[in-house]
Design a protein around this motif. Structure first.
Motif, PDB file in Angstrom:
ATOM      1  N   ARG A  92       6.486   4.141   6.210  1.00 34.18           N
ATOM      2  CA  ARG A  92       5.105   3.767   5.872  1.00 34.18           C
ATOM      3  C   ARG A  92       4.252   5.024   5.708  1.00 34.18           C
ATOM      4  O   ARG A  92       3.254   5.021   4.996  1.00 34.18           O
ATOM      5  N   ILE A  93       4.648   6.109   6.355  1.00 35.30           N
ATOM      6  CA  ILE A  93       3.923   7.378   6.238  1.00 35.30           C
ATOM      7  C   ILE A  93       4.575   8.277   5.179  1.00 35.30           C
ATOM      8  O   ILE A  93       3.895   8.842   4.325  1.00 35.30           O
TER       9      ILE A  93
ATOM     10  N   ASP B 116       0.807  -1.225   0.000  1.00 36.34           N
ATOM     11  CA  ASP B 116       0.000   0.000   0.000  1.00 36.34           C
ATOM     12  C   ASP B 116       0.837   1.271   0.000  1.00 36.34           C
ATOM     13  O   ASP B 116       0.523   2.246   0.690  1.00 36.34           O
ATOM     14  N   GLY B 117       1.908   1.246  -0.760  1.00 36.68           N
ATOM     15  CA  GLY B 117       2.690   2.466  -0.932  1.00 36.68           C
ATOM     16  C   GLY B 117       3.787   2.699   0.085  1.00 36.68           C
ATOM     17  O   GLY B 117       4.433   3.756   0.074  1.00 36.68           O
ATOM     18  N   LYS B 118       4.028   1.770   0.981  1.00 36.90           N
ATOM     19  CA  LYS B 118       5.109   1.946   1.960  1.00 36.90           C
ATOM     20  C   LYS B 118       6.458   2.014   1.257  1.00 36.90           C
ATOM     21  O   LYS B 118       6.729   1.276   0.318  1.00 36.90           O
ATOM     22  N   GLY B 119       7.328   2.904   1.730  1.00 37.45           N
ATOM     23  CA  GLY B 119       8.672   3.000   1.201  1.00 37.45           C
ATOM     24  C   GLY B 119       9.604   2.008   1.877  1.00 37.45           C
ATOM     25  O   GLY B 119       9.312   1.455   2.939  1.00 37.45           O
ATOM     26  N   GLU B 120      10.767   1.790   1.273  1.00 35.35           N
ATOM     27  CA  GLU B 120      11.745   0.854   1.815  1.00 35.35           C
ATOM     28  C   GLU B 120      12.488   1.504   2.981  1.00 35.35           C
ATOM     29  O   GLU B 120      12.822   2.684   2.958  1.00 35.35           O
TER      30      GLU B 120
ATOM     31  N   SER C  19       7.284  15.360   1.174  1.00 34.42           N
ATOM     32  CA  SER C  19       6.854  15.602  -0.208  1.00 34.42           C
ATOM     33  C   SER C  19       5.653  14.738  -0.594  1.00 34.42           C
ATOM     34  O   SER C  19       4.877  15.095  -1.472  1.00 34.42           O
ATOM     35  N   TYR C  20       5.519  13.574   0.068  1.00 33.59           N
ATOM     36  CA  TYR C  20       4.390  12.698  -0.241  1.00 33.59           C
ATOM     37  C   TYR C  20       3.970  11.973   1.040  1.00 33.59           C
ATOM     38  O   TYR C  20       4.790  11.369   1.725  1.00 33.59           O
ATOM     39  N   VAL C  21       2.684  12.058   1.344  1.00 31.28           N
ATOM     40  CA  VAL C  21       2.130  11.347   2.496  1.00 31.28           C
ATOM     41  C   VAL C  21       1.403  10.108   2.001  1.00 31.28           C
ATOM     42  O   VAL C  21       0.520  10.195   1.141  1.00 31.28           O
ATOM     43  N   ASN C  22       1.759   8.956   2.554  1.00 24.96           N
ATOM     44  CA  ASN C  22       1.096   7.707   2.198  1.00 24.96           C
ATOM     45  C   ASN C  22      -0.121   7.523   3.104  1.00 24.96           C
ATOM     46  O   ASN C  22      -0.009   7.114   4.261  1.00 24.96           O
ATOM     47  N   GLN C  23      -1.289   7.848   2.578  1.00 24.69           N
ATOM     48  CA  GLN C  23      -2.510   7.856   3.384  1.00 24.69           C
ATOM     49  C   GLN C  23      -2.846   6.467   3.928  1.00 24.69           C
ATOM     50  O   GLN C  23      -3.396   6.341   5.032  1.00 24.69           O
ATOM     51  N   ALA C  24      -2.490   5.400   3.185  1.00 26.20           N
ATOM     52  CA  ALA C  24      -2.771   4.037   3.665  1.00 26.20           C
ATOM     53  C   ALA C  24      -2.031   3.775   4.981  1.00 26.20           C
ATOM     54  O   ALA C  24      -2.565   3.127   5.902  1.00 26.20           O
TER      55      ALA C  24
END
Length: 899
Positions: A92-93, A36-40, A100-105
């Motif tokens: 994850r956020i 769900d869009g989490k970064g490494e 620059s980008y918020v991962n809403q999931a």
């Protein structure tokens, strides 16, 4: 006073409002590493690098908590905690670490977790950084790049703004020492940097402290009045000086604590700068300091940036650690008193701060729900925390157990299991199962500590009129003298003379090995001691080879007989009645050499010859006889394990044959007294068996109850069931040995049968029930009492964790006395040994506690349970030769200077 209390158990409750908690961290449990869009994160990268993690395991799925919020919250609810400490995954956020980008999931996931906790009445405690830095930030230098200070502040500010209306406790960084040293020094943790261990850890730490301070000031300015408190969780091992009286050792211990804990705590809780001892230590190692310098403005910003002191503590450091128990993983040794000392050090070093223990726990090496070691760990460590709070005045507000469930333990993979709930990592559904420790922790929380149990409350009252008060010794342990006592005046060699003269069979060799207490020449002094104590009886043993040097009637040593007459006459003149043990393990060596001692049936009639002489000589003056002392010990330890004389190692055979011959020898001796002496001498004859009290290790498993029954029947029933019940061994014992024998290909059971005639001979051959008791054990499913295989240790103590085999469990003696009444009938019981090993020469306060508490339990058994206890005998009159352990254990009420 503190030294006295160190190993004592303290009953009491934590104050009202004390916070009980449990903890996890994001990377260790969440899984969903790229969902769900989490970064490494750096731990994603690190665990995907072959060779970095045990078995090349990863946290890709871990406990799958990302998909199991409801299950995890239910586990938290089952424990009954007031708080749940977890961490937010930065990536994850903010997948790239920036705003620059918020991962809403990711935001939704944490909202769901927080709301679910609040719904069940549990406060969330949130850690912002538990080691999982976004990999994108590591790619530009990570914690070594000062820009991380602003990036962390932006991330923290977002969390405060988004979740802070529901969060009252925030932790910025978890264990910064571990982050910096393991991650940037030796490189065994992510990000795995070890190229400049003399510089990188200090730069990373410098940026962590500044990032923490900046986030704190942001919180203080915009959120604190409306939300709660914020701090940093630090970690250390307690450092115990090898010699507390040596200033250099004390300085070394303090330097250790300052280098690990003070490195971060001193700037925050004192003056915004590193401890002087740390600056000096680092600067002395290189001409140009590797320790970065804070500006005056930075010092002002850093100092005072914590609303509480959060500490993670697991173990203590000293080489070696006296009394430590090795646990899992290898770095964790169980030293409960280190927790109390650490809390006191924090209290004094940092000016009486409010303290929360934010992690404490122990791992096991295998997946099991029967985690007794963790139960013991929590009991001991939390009790030390209670002492710090109640006895020392430390402002301790909460305790957090690590961890909620088994999880990914960093570079150890899934090996160490720290969880209160087991997780099956081989099942894709990752099912959770409560461990025994979860039940115990819940009980602790409900009790808010350790209230004094009704079980342990003292009663008042008197023992029955004519209750027998005694103390005891045995012949081999006190009589010998280097100039001739052990072979003086015609005494023959006993098997223990041979053992003690054989190098390597006694644990420590002493120049006074053959001296013992010299009671052969000092019995008049011993009688004076007994008189000053006020005892009514003295239990001692006769030395068979001192009376019959060759073991039979061919030679009677009249000097030996004269010695015992003189001792008995001296006791009676002092108003002390003798209680005589005929066999306390010192078999004439001639009989051991001639036909193997107790494994041969020939021993039975020779024993009867010996006791016939004793009854005839001393019977007019002796009214209480014990035929054998602790047959379990001399049969099992002497003829199976080989650790006692005669040092025969033949498990599963010899001890059963020796046990049968002992029973028949006892029965024949009793029948002899009954037929020829009882009417004239009007005395009593019995036998003394030793027995620990045993309880099921897991009170929720029937197999442990079955094991408990086996333990008691093999300890006590082996000898007392034939005498008191039906002339035969307990059914449990017969069935168990027969089953084991068949499984090993034996044609018949290794437990020799008793004929109908032998059963009739044995049954009813005791006028009292002699009992030696010292401690209590926990029995468990895999305990194997049949000694054809190596004996599984059942010395798992239930008082506190420690190295000694003997731990005070006072209520055990009451329960054992009630068991005897239920199992063997309402018999007159004589407690013929009970005592405690304590090494101080004079101030043996532990022994005082042992006697006081055990005697009170005996009084309860008499007054409350109507158990027919006739007397109590303290072991022992004086320090003596403690068999294979030599002179080191000190059981005496009187100290003996063996030098």
């Amino acid at each position: 006073t503190v030294a006295r209390e160190r190993d004592d158990f303290h009953y009491g409750n934590f104050p009202e409002g004390f916070k009980w908690s449990v903890s996890t961290s994001a990377y260790q449990i969440e899984g969903g590493w790229n969902a769900d869009g989490k970064g490494e994160s750096i731990w994603d990268t690190f665990s995907h690098t072959p060779g970095k993690i045990a078995n090349n395991e990863t946290g890709d799925v871990a406990c799958d908590s990302y998909h199991k919020v409801k299950e995890d919250v239910n586990l938290v609810k089952m424990l009954g905690v007031q708080q749940y400490r977890f961490s937010i995954s930065w990536s994850r956020i903010f997948p790239d670490g920036t705003t620059s980008y918020v991962n809403q999931a990711g935001v939704d996931y944490y909202n769901s977790l927080i709301d679910s906790l609040l719904k069940i009445g549990v406060e969330p405690v949130v850690t912002l950084y538990h080691w999982d830095l976004p990999q994108a930030l590591e790619d530009i230098g990570g914690l070594l790049n000062e820009t991380v200070v602003d990036r962390f502040n932006e991330y923290a500010d977002f969390c405060f703004k988004t979740f802070g209306n529901r969060i009252k406790f925030w932790i910025t960084f978890n264990e910064p020492y571990v982050i910096t040293w393991l991650g940037y020094g030796i490189g065994v943790f992510a990000p795995g940097i070890n190229s400049s261990p003399g510089e990188a850890p200090y730069q990373a730490a410098h940026n962590i402290i500044k990032a923490h301070a900046k986030a704190y000031r942001t919180y203080e300015k915009f959120y604190k009045g409306k939300q709660g408190g914020i701090g940093m969780t630090m970690s250390t091992e307690w450092a115990e000086p090898k010699d507390p009286n040596n200033p250099s050792d004390v300085e070394a211990a303090d330097r250790f604590l300052q280098s690990i804990l003070g490195w971060f705590a001193h700037p925050i809780f004192k003056n915004g700068d590193y401890p002087e001892v740390v600056k000096k230590q680092v600067n002395e190692r290189r001409t140009q300091s590797r320790l970065p310098v804070f500006t005056d403005a930075e010092k002002v910003e850093i100092a005072g940036t914590a609303d509480f002191f959060a500490i993670n503590g697991y173990t203590s450091r000293l080489e070696p650690i006296p009394g430590a128990i090795q646990a899992t993983p290898d770095w964790l040794q169980i030293v409960p008193w280190g927790m109390r000392r650490l809390l006191n050090w924090l209290d004094r070093e940092y000016g009486h701060p409010t303290i929360y223990i934010t992690e404490n726990g122990v791992g096991t090496s295998d997946a099991t729900v029967d985690d007794q070691i963790r139960v013991n760990f929590y009991k001991a460590y939390i009790n030390e925390a209670l002492k710090a709070q109640q006895l020392d005045g430390v402002d301790l507000r909460g305790y957090t157990a690590w961890s909620l469930m088994d999880n990914f333990e960093w570079n150890s993979g899934y090996g160490p299991r720290f969880g209160l709930f087991e997780v099956d990592f081989n099942d894709a559904m990752r099912p959770r199962t409560p461990k025994r420790s979860s039940i115990y922790y819940n009980q602790l929380i409900r009790n808010n500590g350790f209230p004094l149990l009704q079980r342990d409350e003292r009663i008042t009252g008197d023992f029955p009129l004519n209750f027998i008060w005694a103390t005891a010794t045995s012949s081999y342990q006190v009589q010998h003298y280097i100039e001739g006592g052990w072979n003086e005046d015609g005494k023959g060699l006993g098997i223990w003379d041979v053992t003690s003269h054989t190098p390597g069979l006694i644990s420590v060799r002493y120049k006074y090995l053959y001296v013992a207490c010299d009671s052969y020449h000092k019995f008049d002094v011993d009688i004076e001691l007994l008189s000053s104590m006020g005892v009514s009886h003295y239990r001692f043993s006769l030395s068979w080879p001192r009376i019959l040097p060759s073991g039979n009637r061919t030679t009677i040593n009249h000097a030996g007989i004269a010695y015992y007459h003189a001792l008995i006459d001296g006791l009676l003149a002092a108003g002390i009645e003798p209680m005589v043990t005929l066999y306390h393990w010192d078999l004439p060596n001639a009989l051991q050499e001639e036909f193997g001692g107790w494994v041969s049936p020939d021993i039975q009639d020779l024993f009867v010859e010996y006791v016939d002489i004793c009854f005839k000589e001393f019977g007019p003056k002796v009214k209480r006889w014990i035929t054998f002392n602790e047959p379990w010990v001399f049969t099992v330890l002497g003829y199976a394990d080989g650790v006692h004389s005669p040092n025969i190692k033949d498990p599963g055979r010899s001890e059963y044959q020796a046990g049968k011959n002992m029973l028949l020898a006892h029965a024949k001796a009793y029948r002899l007294y009954e037929a020829q002496y009882k009417a004239v001498q009007n005395g009593e004859v019995g036998i003394t068996c030793n027995s620990d009290w045993s309880e099921p290790r897991n009170q929720y498993r029937q197999v442990d109850y079955d094991a408990t029954n086996r333990v008691m029947q093999f300890f006590l029933g082996w000898f007392m069931h034939p005498i008191w019940v039906n002339g035969d061994y307990p059914d449990v014992m017969k069935e168990y040995v027969a089953k084991r024998s068949a499984a090993q290909g034996e044609a018949s059971s290794r437990l020799p049968e008793l004929t109908a005639q032998e059963k009739s001979l044995i049954f009813g051959t005791a006028d009292f029930f002699g009992l030696n008791h010292y401690t209590t054990n926990l029995a468990y499913e895999t305990f194997s009492p049949d000694r054809i295989n190596e004996h599984n240790s059942l010395q798992i103590k239930i008082y506190v964790i420690g190295s000694s085999w003997l731990r005070p469990v006072p209520y055990g003696i009451r329960r054992l006395l009630n068991y005897i009444k239920a199992e063997f009938g309402d018999r007159p019981i004589w407690i013929s040994e009970n005592g405690f090993e304590d090494n101080p020469i004079y101030d043996d306060y532990k022994r005082i506690f042992y006697y006081k508490s055990h005697l009170n339990e005996v009084l309860k058994a008499i007054k409350l349970d109507n158990v027919d206890v006739r007397g109590y005998c303290a072991w022992s009159l004086m320090d003596n030769f403690e068999w294979a352990s030599g002179f080191t254990p000190k059981f005496g009420i009187y100290y003996v200077d063996f030098e």
